[in-house]
Design an enzyme around this catalytic site. Structure first.
Site, PDB file in Angstrom:
ATOM      1  N   ALA A  45       0.766  -1.210  -0.023  1.00  0.00           N
ATOM      2  CA  ALA A  45      -0.018   0.150  -0.002  1.00  0.00           C
ATOM      3  C   ALA A  45       0.967   1.216   0.124  1.00  0.00           C
ATOM      4  O   ALA A  45       0.645   2.131   0.818  1.00  0.00           O
ATOM      5  CB  ALA A  45      -1.087  -0.075   1.146  1.00  0.00           C
ATOM      6  N   HIS A  50       6.576   6.068   1.714  1.00  0.00           N
ATOM      7  CA  HIS A  50       7.596   4.906   1.074  1.00  0.00           C
ATOM      8  C   HIS A  50       8.624   5.314   0.022  1.00  0.00           C
ATOM      9  O   HIS A  50       9.759   4.768   0.183  1.00  0.00           O
ATOM     10  CB  HIS A  50       6.664   3.788   0.796  1.00  0.00           C
ATOM     11  CG  HIS A  50       5.860   3.232   1.864  1.00  0.00           C
ATOM     12  ND1 HIS A  50       4.339   3.088   1.803  1.00  0.00           N
ATOM     13  CD2 HIS A  50       5.925   2.449   2.965  1.00  0.00           C
ATOM     14  CE1 HIS A  50       4.006   2.486   2.680  1.00  0.00           C
ATOM     15  NE2 HIS A  50       4.622   2.033   3.481  1.00  0.00           N
ATOM     16  N   GLU A 162      10.781   7.491  10.466  1.00  0.00           N
ATOM     17  CA  GLU A 162      10.732   8.016  11.959  1.00  0.00           C
ATOM     18  C   GLU A 162       9.125   8.286  12.592  1.00  0.00           C
ATOM     19  O   GLU A 162       8.982   8.379  13.664  1.00  0.00           O
ATOM     20  CB  GLU A 162      11.501   9.265  12.138  1.00  0.00           C
ATOM     21  CG  GLU A 162      12.941   9.472  11.973  1.00  0.00           C
ATOM     22  CD  GLU A 162      13.884  10.580  12.168  1.00  0.00           C
ATOM     23  OE1 GLU A 162      12.713  11.566  12.172  1.00  0.00           O
ATOM     24  OE2 GLU A 162      14.931  10.648  12.273  1.00  0.00           O
ATOM     25  N   ASP A 164       7.074   5.758  12.711  1.00  0.00           N
ATOM     26  CA  ASP A 164       6.974   4.844  13.778  1.00  0.00           C
ATOM     27  C   ASP A 164       8.034   4.504  14.515  1.00  0.00           C
ATOM     28  O   ASP A 164       8.944   3.785  14.269  1.00  0.00           O
ATOM     29  CB  ASP A 164       6.732   3.274  13.025  1.00  0.00           C
ATOM     30  CG  ASP A 164       5.368   3.416  12.176  1.00  0.00           C
ATOM     31  OD1 ASP A 164       4.342   3.549  12.649  1.00  0.00           O
ATOM     32  OD2 ASP A 164       5.368   3.254  11.080  1.00  0.00           O
ATOM     33  N   SER A 200      -0.480   4.491   5.504  1.00  0.00           N
ATOM     34  CA  SER A 200      -1.408   3.706   4.748  1.00  0.00           C
ATOM     35  C   SER A 200      -2.814   3.594   5.486  1.00  0.00           C
ATOM     36  O   SER A 200      -3.954   3.617   4.925  1.00  0.00           O
ATOM     37  CB  SER A 200      -0.934   2.468   4.783  1.00  0.00           C
ATOM     38  OG  SER A 200       0.123   2.365   4.081  1.00  0.00           O
ATOM     39  N   ARG A 201      -2.978   4.144   6.875  1.00  0.00           N
ATOM     40  CA  ARG A 201      -4.117   4.163   7.606  1.00  0.00           C
ATOM     41  C   ARG A 201      -4.890   5.458   7.373  1.00  0.00           C
ATOM     42  O   ARG A 201      -6.160   5.237   7.667  1.00  0.00           O
ATOM     43  CB  ARG A 201      -3.965   4.116   9.002  1.00  0.00           C
ATOM     44  CG  ARG A 201      -3.030   2.783   9.635  1.00  0.00           C
ATOM     45  CD  ARG A 201      -2.966   2.898  11.026  1.00  0.00           C
ATOM     46  NE  ARG A 201      -2.074   1.760  11.584  1.00  0.00           N
ATOM     47  CZ  ARG A 201      -1.600   1.572  12.614  1.00  0.00           C
ATOM     48  NH1 ARG A 201      -2.106   2.635  13.592  1.00  0.00           N
ATOM     49  NH2 ARG A 201      -1.117   0.545  13.356  1.00  0.00           N
TER      50      ARG A 201
END
Length: 313
Positions: A45, A50, A162, A164, A200-201
């Site tokens: 996703a 990314h 960064e 996460d 992605s959320r």
């Protein structure tokens, strides 16, 4: 017994492999020719965040970039719908081709865990804190799959965002403690124009929630500005912004040192927030400088004329 055929690799093209052994063979061969193998692990996703990691990886001299796409079941806990996680492999591969990536590793669950999940990496006490308190077992799942990817690919460097931040700290801890010969590179969070961290959320937010979500980055900025007055002032300023949006249910809002230990009396620290908006859980964080009149490492303090905001709200 017939010899195993060498795995094909076409330079300058996107080569897609599913079997871990194929990726191991190809990356070993590339290293023998002087190429530097770098890894960008993802769950697919793909979005601009990314792609920013991939572009950072491609800047490594002599790099061949490996992007893994694997929705790891070990990091999904009870009540987290693994089946609902977005899977957009065709679009992801098209994006990798457009970025000039040469290797995509797209294993199945059976490829990654052919004997089930009988062995895992324990994250230690930090794995039960912050995100780990709300998602038991999550970081054991993350570290297990990252450890496997590092052993399969054997990269010189691996790139992580960064956003996460706790994940990044734990991966660095694992690499150090287990003597894994890979440099872990953290890449700053990529944000929307209003400061919302790309994730992605975010696709799960409706129009109203999407507008409200900007309060998370606004809260971080407020905390960053208040940090010269201490950790308590940092939290108070951030909390005041979040309180203006009742729809945001805060899970935690904390200041820690850069390795997520106790907050320092003065100096470099991290302000972290996790909150739920509707059905969507959002994470964000920012570096702050606690209680000092000068910035970290001589950089201007936030609020000074020479300081540039990382984003605007």
């Amino acid at each position: 017994m017939t010899a195993r055929r060498p795995t094909r690799f076409a330079k300058g093209e996107l080569n897609v492999y599913r079997a871990p052994r194929d990726v191991t063979d190809v990356t070993r061969a590339l290293r023998s020719t002087g190429r530097r193998v770098v890894l960008v692990p993802t769950m697919g996703a793909l979005h601009e965040g990314h792609l920013t990691l991939i572009r950072a990886a491609k800047r490594v001299q002599g790099a061949v970039v490996v992007v893994s796409i694997f929705v790891n079941p070990l990091q999904f806990g009870a009540g987290e719908d693994l089946d609902a996680y977005p899977r957009t492999l065709d679009d992801d591969l098209a994006a990798l081709r457009a970025e000039g990536v040469e290797i995509a590793f797209t294993p199945t669950v059976g490829d990654m865990y052919p004997y089930g999940t009988r062995t895992s990496v324990h994250p230690g006490p930090l794995g039960d804190d912050l995100e780990g308190a709300s998602r038991p077992g999550h970081f054991a799942g993350v570290l297990t799959v990252v450890c496997k990817l590092l052993h399969i690919v054997r990269p010189d460097r691996a790139f992580f965002g960064e956003k996460d931040y706790q994940q990044l700290v734990l991966i660095r801890q694992m690499v150090t403690d287990l003597n894994i010969d890979t440099r872990i590179v953290g890449v700053p969070t990529v944000r929307e124009a209003d400061g919302l961290a790309l994730s992605s959320r975010n696709r799960y937010l409706d129009e109203v929630e999407r507008e409200q979500a900007g309060a998370l980055s606004a809260a971080l900025l407020a905390g960053m500005y208040a940090a010269s007055n201490g950790a308590a002032a940092t939290l108070d300023a951030a909390r005041a912004v979040l309180d203006e949006v009742p729809a945001i249910e805060v899970d935690y809002l904390q200041v820690r040192d850069p390795m997520l230990g106790p907050v320092p009396h003065e100096g470099a620290a991290r302000l972290l927030v996790a909150a739920r908006l509707g059905q969507t859980r959002l994470l964000d964080n920012i570096a702050v400088d606690i209680g000092a009149s000068d910035g970290i490492d001589g950089h201007p303090r936030v609020g000074s004329p020479d300081h540039q905001l990382p984003w605007r709200n």
